[in-house]
Design a protein around this motif. Structure first.
Motif, PDB file in Angstrom:
ATOM      1  N   VAL A 130       0.609  12.985   6.026  1.00 41.46           N
ATOM      2  CA  VAL A 130      -0.260  11.732   5.821  1.00 41.46           C
ATOM      3  C   VAL A 130       0.390  10.498   5.325  1.00 41.46           C
ATOM      4  CG1 VAL A 130      -2.310  10.745   4.421  1.00 41.46           C
ATOM      5  CG2 VAL A 130      -2.456  13.001   5.546  1.00 41.46           C
ATOM      6  N   THR A 131       1.560  10.880   4.187  1.00 47.85           N
ATOM      7  CA  THR A 131       2.325   9.866   3.788  1.00 47.85           C
ATOM      8  C   THR A 131       2.949   9.196   4.971  1.00 47.85           C
ATOM      9  OG1 THR A 131       2.130  10.822   1.726  1.00 47.85           O
ATOM     10  CG2 THR A 131       3.811   9.346   1.957  1.00 47.85           C
ATOM     11  N   LEU A 132       3.694   9.830   5.737  1.00 49.91           N
ATOM     12  CA  LEU A 132       4.568   9.540   6.877  1.00 49.91           C
ATOM     13  C   LEU A 132       3.772   8.540   7.671  1.00 49.91           C
ATOM     14  CD1 LEU A 132       7.163   9.559   8.420  1.00 49.91           C
ATOM     15  CD2 LEU A 132       6.385  11.542   9.521  1.00 49.91           C
ATOM     16  N   ALA A 188       7.010  13.617  -1.400  1.00 53.68           N
ATOM     17  CA  ALA A 188       5.741  14.078  -1.231  1.00 53.68           C
ATOM     18  C   ALA A 188       5.664  15.388  -0.459  1.00 53.68           C
ATOM     19  CB  ALA A 188       4.736  13.259  -0.197  1.00 53.68           C
ATOM     20  N   LEU A 189       6.526  15.811   0.322  1.00 45.01           N
ATOM     21  CA  LEU A 189       6.726  17.125   0.762  1.00 45.01           C
ATOM     22  C   LEU A 189       6.964  18.316  -0.153  1.00 45.01           C
ATOM     23  CD1 LEU A 189       6.756  19.237   3.386  1.00 45.01           C
ATOM     24  CD2 LEU A 189       9.144  18.297   3.807  1.00 45.01           C
ATOM     25  N   PHE A 237       0.914  -1.111   0.063  1.00 40.27           N
ATOM     26  CA  PHE A 237      -0.121  -0.035   0.093  1.00 40.27           C
ATOM     27  C   PHE A 237       0.752   1.458   0.068  1.00 40.27           C
ATOM     28  CE2 PHE A 237      -2.303   3.295   2.191  1.00 40.27           C
ATOM     29  CZ  PHE A 237      -3.478   3.576   1.544  1.00 40.27           C
ATOM     30  N   LEU A 238       0.903   1.829  -1.175  1.00 40.45           N
ATOM     31  CA  LEU A 238       2.059   3.229  -1.130  1.00 40.45           C
ATOM     32  C   LEU A 238       1.412   4.350  -1.102  1.00 40.45           C
ATOM     33  CD1 LEU A 238       4.013   1.713  -4.263  1.00 40.45           C
ATOM     34  CD2 LEU A 238       4.587   1.551  -1.826  1.00 40.45           C
ATOM     35  N   SER A 239       1.023   4.880   0.016  1.00 40.35           N
ATOM     36  CA  SER A 239       0.411   6.031   0.338  1.00 40.35           C
ATOM     37  C   SER A 239       0.880   7.390  -0.297  1.00 40.35           C
ATOM     38  CB  SER A 239       0.426   6.030   1.785  1.00 40.35           C
ATOM     39  OG  SER A 239       1.774   6.392   2.288  1.00 40.35           O
ATOM     40  N   GLY A 240       1.889   7.494  -0.738  1.00 39.38           N
ATOM     41  CA  GLY A 240       2.481   8.765  -1.427  1.00 39.38           C
ATOM     42  C   GLY A 240       2.022   8.516  -2.651  1.00 39.38           C
ATOM     43  N   GLY A 285       3.230  19.125  -0.738  1.00 36.27           N
ATOM     44  CA  GLY A 285       3.136  19.881   0.349  1.00 36.27           C
ATOM     45  C   GLY A 285       3.138  19.249   1.855  1.00 36.27           C
ATOM     46  N   PRO A 286       3.138  19.976   2.993  1.00 36.84           N
ATOM     47  CA  PRO A 286       3.289  19.344   4.288  1.00 36.84           C
ATOM     48  C   PRO A 286       2.137  18.484   4.423  1.00 36.84           C
ATOM     49  CG  PRO A 286       3.858  21.844   4.231  1.00 36.84           C
ATOM     50  CD  PRO A 286       3.242  21.478   3.007  1.00 36.84           C
ATOM     51  N   ARG A 287       0.926  18.730   4.366  1.00 33.05           N
ATOM     52  CA  ARG A 287      -0.115  17.858   4.785  1.00 33.05           C
ATOM     53  C   ARG A 287      -0.038  16.428   4.139  1.00 33.05           C
ATOM     54  NH1 ARG A 287      -5.877  20.523   4.446  1.00 33.05           N
ATOM     55  NH2 ARG A 287      -5.072  21.900   5.808  1.00 33.05           N
ATOM     56  N   ALA A 288       0.116  16.491   2.793  1.00 35.07           N
ATOM     57  CA  ALA A 288       0.103  15.214   2.379  1.00 35.07           C
ATOM     58  C   ALA A 288       1.357  14.565   2.708  1.00 35.07           C
ATOM     59  CB  ALA A 288       0.258  15.446   0.709  1.00 35.07           C
TER      60      ALA A 288
END
Length: 221
Positions: free
Chosen positions: A59-61, A48-49, A21-24, A53-56
């Motif tokens: 969430v990815t982290l 992703a940062l 499951f590759l969230s990024g 951006g920081p929010r995504a």
């Protein structure tokens, strides 16, 4: 095959499934961006940062960390109450599941085995199986990133510190593994370090050439 060998294969398989499951990548697709074709080309938190951006990135982290933790939780649900498996053996199976998640993230089958670099998923393994090593790892990581602004360098140093801590804590009896199970802890922690270095080999080349990209909290325009 013996029940233990079957349990090992099941644990690795469950972890590998979770790691796929590759969230990024999925968050990028939701934003109509393919992270593999933007920035560094990586699908992890750092790229992703830069791109989303920081929010995504946050969430990815979180989702990448959770992959290992979920794999460990599933193994405890399956084998934790099974009288055939002693508590220390379940810890080994959980560790292997977490490592399977790292491998699934690094080498996902549906992306032709071209995944992320495994730092966040390895962090999930650490939190689930070696939580006592986390404080020093965090200090080393953030100190390196704040000083140099290179997340790749911080990740590699953190992985090295993790491996050293496992060796030291294992030899002094401060891990959850019994003496006859310590070899599994040493093996997996060593493999985590090895694969972090392998997956960061392009970063190592850029660091040596003085061409590595520093981290920024600002989304790429």
């Amino acid at each position: 095959m013996s029940p233990f060998v079957i349990a090992v294969l099941v644990s690795l398989g469950i972890g590998y499934f979770c790691g796929n499951f590759l969230s990024g990548f999925l968050l990028g697709k939701r934003a109509h961006v393919d992270l593999r074709k933007e920035g560094s080309g990586n699908i992890g938190t750092t790229n992703a940062l830069r791109i989303l951006g920081p929010r995504a990135a946050l969430v990815t982290l979180i989702l990448d960390v959770l992959k290992s933790i979920i794999a460990v939780a599933v193994i405890h649900l399956i084998y934790g109450g099974n009288p055939l498996y002693a508590k220390e053996l379940v810890h080994v199976l959980a560790l292997l599941a977490a490592f399977g998640a790292v491998m699934g993230h690094d080498y996902p089958i549906y992306m032709r085995f071209q995944g992320g670099k495994g730092a966040a998923t390895s962090l999930g393994l650490i939190l689930a199986c070696f939580p006592q090593t986390f404080p020093l790892i965090a200090i080393v990581f953030f100190a390196a990133v704040i000083k140099t602004r290179f997340v790749s360098l911080g990740s590699m140093l953190a992985a090295f510190i993790f491996f050293v801590q496992v060796l030291v804590l294992g030899s002094t009896g401060h891990l959850m593994f019994y003496q006859n199970q310590l070899s599994w802890a040493y093996l997996v922690s060593g493999l985590v370090l090895l694969f972090i270095l392998i997956r960061h080999r392009s970063n190592i080349k850029r660091l040596l050439a003085g061409e590595e990209n520093p981290i920024s909290l600002h989304k790429k325009e």
